[in-house]
Design an enzyme around this catalytic site. Structure first.
Site, PDB file in Angstrom:
ATOM      1  N   HIS A  37       0.854  -1.187   0.000  1.00  0.00           N
ATOM      2  CA  HIS A  37       0.000   0.000   0.000  1.00  0.00           C
ATOM      3  C   HIS A  37       0.895   1.243   0.000  1.00  0.00           C
ATOM      4  CE1 HIS A  37       1.091  -0.457   4.217  1.00  0.00           C
ATOM      5  NE2 HIS A  37       0.954   0.859   4.288  1.00  0.00           N
ATOM      6  N   HIS A 121       5.650   5.879  -1.057  1.00  0.00           N
ATOM      7  CA  HIS A 121       6.388   4.658  -1.358  1.00  0.00           C
ATOM      8  C   HIS A 121       5.552   3.437  -1.008  1.00  0.00           C
ATOM      9  CE1 HIS A 121       7.009   5.203   2.950  1.00  0.00           C
ATOM     10  NE2 HIS A 121       7.204   3.893   3.004  1.00  0.00           N
TER      11      HIS A 121
END
Length: 179
Positions: A37, A121
């Site tokens: 995620h 990220h």
């Protein structure tokens, strides 16, 4: 008390491509691709009343429209004491606006500001006692790859159990982006 954060889910095809970067790093604890995620805003452990307030304010969120994101490189957090290997995103003004909106909204329900700089990220591995040379070798072998693009059409409120890191994460609520 639930431990909450807002984020973006990674489509399964993108997750599969990222999972091919796994392996070959001593001391790496690889994240399961189902738990990939992009965190927008870590909320932390909150009581149920605060969790309801968070859900309520996120449900009233109005954001412009869906937008595209591109994952285009690997990186490392921690410098000479590496602690995480991640897949990084190409700059996105739409993503930055979405994250900043989450920050403002969550402060309205009484959460303290997140003092960390937003670095979008996808964490691929948590690292312990990993040598920088091992990471440099891994990055030289797997760090360059064709960009992986997808469209963000919603964001979610995740919960997690207290663990050593890397999930499991549960989608508590889904919030569509609307034009």
């Amino acid at each position: 008390m639930p431990r909450l954060f807002t984020g973006l889910e990674i489509p399964s095809d993108i997750g599969f491509s990222l999972s091919l970067k796994r392996g070959g790093v001593p001391g790496a604890r690889w994240i399961d691709p189902a738990n990939y995620h992009i965190t927008l805003r870590y909320i932390g452990d909150v009581d149920h009343r605060t969790a309801d307030e968070v859900d309520d304010i996120l449900a009233r969120f109005a954001y412009a429209e869906p937008f595209a994101l591109t994952i285009d490189h690997l990186g490392v957090f921690g410098g000479n004491k590496p602690r995480a290997l991640y897949a990084g995103l190409a700059p996105s003004e739409a993503l930055n606006r979405l994250q900043a909106s989450h920050e403002r909204m969550l402060q309205r329900v009484g959460l303290v500001p997140d003092g960390r700089k937003f670095v979008p990220h996808v964490t691929l591995a948590r690292l312990k006692d990993t040598q920088p040379e091992d990471l440099a070798h891994h990055l030289s072998q797997t760090g360059r790859f064709p960009p992986l693009s997808f469209t963000v059409e919603h964001f979610v409120l995740f919960s997690s159990k207290e663990s050593v890191g890397g999930g499991p994460y549960v989608v508590e609520q889904d919030y569509p982006l609307a034009a």
